[in-house]
Scaffold this motif. Sequence first.
Motif, PDB file in Angstrom:
ATOM      1  N   ALA A   1      39.539  -3.056 129.120  1.00 35.16           N
ATOM      2  CA  ALA A   1      39.807  -3.997 128.023  1.00 35.16           C
ATOM      3  C   ALA A   1      41.211  -4.588 128.108  1.00 35.16           C
ATOM      4  CB  ALA A   1      39.594  -3.317 126.681  1.00 35.16           C
ATOM      5  N   ASN A   2      42.204  -3.762 128.359  1.00 31.18           N
ATOM      6  CA  ASN A   2      43.584  -4.272 128.418  1.00 31.18           C
ATOM      7  C   ASN A   2      43.751  -5.275 129.544  1.00 31.18           C
ATOM      8  OD1 ASN A   2      44.353  -2.720 126.245  1.00 31.18           O
ATOM      9  ND2 ASN A   2      45.156  -1.050 127.490  1.00 31.18           N
TER      10      ASN A   2
ATOM     11  N   GLN B   1      32.550  -0.548 131.709  1.00 33.94           N
ATOM     12  CA  GLN B   1      33.736  -1.223 132.221  1.00 33.94           C
ATOM     13  C   GLN B   1      34.507  -1.989 131.150  1.00 33.94           C
ATOM     14  OE1 GLN B   1      34.410   0.274 134.968  1.00 33.94           O
ATOM     15  NE2 GLN B   1      34.491  -1.441 136.389  1.00 33.94           N
ATOM     16  N   LYS B   2      33.793  -2.583 130.191  1.00 27.91           N
ATOM     17  CA  LYS B   2      34.508  -3.434 129.231  1.00 27.91           C
ATOM     18  C   LYS B   2      35.503  -2.637 128.396  1.00 27.91           C
ATOM     19  CE  LYS B   2      31.106  -3.347 125.520  1.00 27.91           C
ATOM     20  NZ  LYS B   2      30.214  -4.124 124.695  1.00 27.91           N
ATOM     21  N   ASP B   3      35.187  -1.412 128.065  1.00 27.23           N
ATOM     22  CA  ASP B   3      36.138  -0.596 127.304  1.00 27.23           C
ATOM     23  C   ASP B   3      37.245  -0.068 128.200  1.00 27.23           C
ATOM     24  OD1 ASP B   3      34.710  -0.955 124.938  1.00 27.23           O
ATOM     25  OD2 ASP B   3      33.483   0.827 125.278  1.00 27.23           O
TER      26      ASP B   3
ATOM     27  N   LEU C   1      42.837 -12.981 130.353  1.00 25.19           N
ATOM     28  CA  LEU C   1      42.291 -14.103 129.567  1.00 25.19           C
ATOM     29  C   LEU C   1      43.316 -14.696 128.609  1.00 25.19           C
ATOM     30  CD1 LEU C   1      38.720 -12.725 128.802  1.00 25.19           C
ATOM     31  CD2 LEU C   1      39.415 -14.367 130.574  1.00 25.19           C
ATOM     32  N   ALA C   2      44.480 -14.074 128.513  1.00 26.33           N
ATOM     33  CA  ALA C   2      45.490 -14.566 127.557  1.00 26.33           C
ATOM     34  C   ALA C   2      46.171 -15.815 128.063  1.00 26.33           C
ATOM     35  CB  ALA C   2      46.534 -13.478 127.327  1.00 26.33           C
TER      36      ALA C   2
END
Length: 74
Positions: free
Chosen positions: A66-67, A61-63, A73-74
């Motif tokens: 990722a976007n 899932q993390k890949d 989180l930005a």
Amino acid sequence: SRLNNRGQDEPETIKKRMAEAVNETSHYSKYDFLIVNDKFEQALAELKSVVVSRRLHISLQKDRLANLINELLA
């Protein structure tokens, strides 16, 4: 007893299958999941749950996400 009651296999075949089952079962602790197929619908539901959980594993899932994660989180 289930194999015997079906009446489809010779006793020697059943004996061989049971020996193989014991051998395979003896390695159960090497696996991440354990499903006993004594109630088909329940075993099927459990198997589906395993498949879904593996698809959702963080390493995959993390890949894939990722976007989205970076945007959140930005």
